[in-house]
Each structure stands twice: as C-alpha cells, then as structure tokens.
Design a protein around this motif. Structure first.
Motif, short mmCIF file in Angstrom:
data_model
loop_
_atom_site.label_atom_id
_atom_site.label_comp_id
_atom_site.label_asym_id
_atom_site.label_seq_id
_atom_site.Cartn_x
_atom_site.Cartn_y
_atom_site.Cartn_z
N UNK A 46 0.83 -1.21 0.00
CA UNK A 46 0.00 0.00 0.00
C UNK A 46 0.87 1.26 0.00
N UNK A 47 1.96 1.26 0.75
CA UNK A 47 2.87 2.40 0.74
C UNK A 47 3.41 2.67 -0.65
N UNK A 48 3.55 1.62 -1.42
CA UNK A 48 4.13 1.74 -2.74
C UNK A 48 3.12 2.17 -3.80
N UNK A 49 1.90 1.63 -3.78
CA UNK A 49 1.01 1.84 -4.92
C UNK A 49 -0.11 2.86 -4.75
N UNK A 50 -0.48 3.21 -3.53
CA UNK A 50 -1.63 4.11 -3.36
C UNK A 50 -1.37 5.48 -3.97
N UNK A 51 -0.25 6.09 -3.66
CA UNK A 51 0.05 7.42 -4.18
C UNK A 51 0.15 7.44 -5.70
N UNK A 52 0.87 6.48 -6.34
CA UNK A 52 0.90 6.50 -7.80
C UNK A 52 -0.48 6.35 -8.44
N UNK A 53 -1.33 5.54 -7.84
CA UNK A 53 -2.68 5.38 -8.38
C UNK A 53 -3.45 6.69 -8.28
#
Length: 188
Positions: A111-118
């Motif tokens: 979640x730390x990795x993908x939430x912001x890019x999405x």
C-alpha cells in the motif's frame, strides 16, 4: 550518436523506480514468505546490506544526469529512507511466525508503494500525494534536473527515515521471537 543527459534520464528514472520496488515490495515479500521467526536485528542487518547496495545505483546516476549534488544526495536519502521503513515493517512481520502479522506487513509495504501512484495517475492535480510513495517521490525528484532542492523535498525525503528510526526501537522491544541461543550454549 553520443548519449546525452536527456537520453540517460529515462533509463535512470526507471532504474530508481525498479530499485524502490525491489527494496519496498520484492524484498519484503521474499523475507516474509518464510514461516520461522526471525529476530528484528537480523532483518536490520539484511536491510542495511540492501541499502548499501542501493547506493551503487543512486550515486553513479548523478554523473550521467544533470542533477546537482544536493539532488543526488536527496534521491539517495529518499530511496534508502523508504527501504529502511520497509525494513521496519518487514522486521515486525518476520519476528512473528503467524500468517496474519506477515500478511499485514506485506500489505502495508504494498500500500505504501502503490496508493500514491494510483491517486496521481487518476488525477494529476493531487500533487500532495507525491511524497507518500517511493515511486512517485523518486520519479518526481529524478526529473528535477538542474533545479535546486527545496525544503519541502528534503522534509519529504527525510520523513521515511525519521519514521523508521523512531520505529526500530519499538519493533526490537516488542519482540515476537525469542533470541536464538548460540551453538553449544544452553538457555537457562
């Protein structure tokens, strides 16, 4: 046909992104896939080795791009900060042999990795989400070129470090797995 900094930059940015994915998703996934307890200090040692290796990617990149030294340093700090934070989360999960703590640790890293890019891909006006992922923060920082770094960028780059450093003592004290006796010694 000599390469220029403009031809190097896309590859350097992707290499940084792949390094971040390796540090924050792939390594925790592999580390959390075992079913035995691992002491937090062992995970810390593994994390430090990976973070030193990540420096071999970051610092030479500054030579083939137009980054100022301060930008290269900030990129190195940001990448290692996110790696250290993932190490803390992984240490918590690895120190417990049960399924759910390990699954929760992996989910947090993912979640730390993908939430912001999405969020940023869905709506580019949500620029405030950029510092909350290693992917978006490194992509943004690597595109800075000759621009000097700002205090906001330094705060965002140092935040994962501060969170991780504050969390390591809590993870170590919380325990989870007992200390392993050395060979030939009996626990009393």
């Amino acid at each position: 046909m000599l390469p220029t900094t403009q031809t190097w930059l896309p590859g350097v940015r992707m290499m940084l992104i792949m390094s971040a994915i390796g540090l924050v998703v792939v390594w925790p996934m592999a580390a959390l896939s075992t079913s035995r307890d691992v002491p937090p200090r062992t995970t810390l040692r593994h994390t430090v080795i990976l973070l030193i290796t990540a420096q071999l990617i970051t610092w030479p990149s500054g030579f083939v791009t137009t980054w100022l030294f301060s930008r290269t340093a900030l990129i190195a700090i940001t990448l290692t900060g996110w790696g250290l934070l993932a190490g803390v989360i992984t240490a918590w999960g690895r120190s417990r042999a049960r399924f759910w703590p390990r699954s929760i640790s992996m989910l947090i890293c993912l979640m730390l990795t993908i939430v912001s890019p999405i969020l940023v891909l869905m709506d580019e006006s949500i620029r405030s989400a950029i510092p909350f992922s290693p992917l978006t923060s490194l992509w943004y920082l690597a595109g800075g070129g000759l621009y000097d770094t700002t205090s906001r960028e330094w705060i965002a780059g140092l935040a994962p470090w501060l969170i991780a450093l504050a969390s390591w003592p809590l993870i170590s004290r919380a325990g989870g797995c007992p200390e392993q006796p050395k060979a030939g010694h009996w626990r009393t």
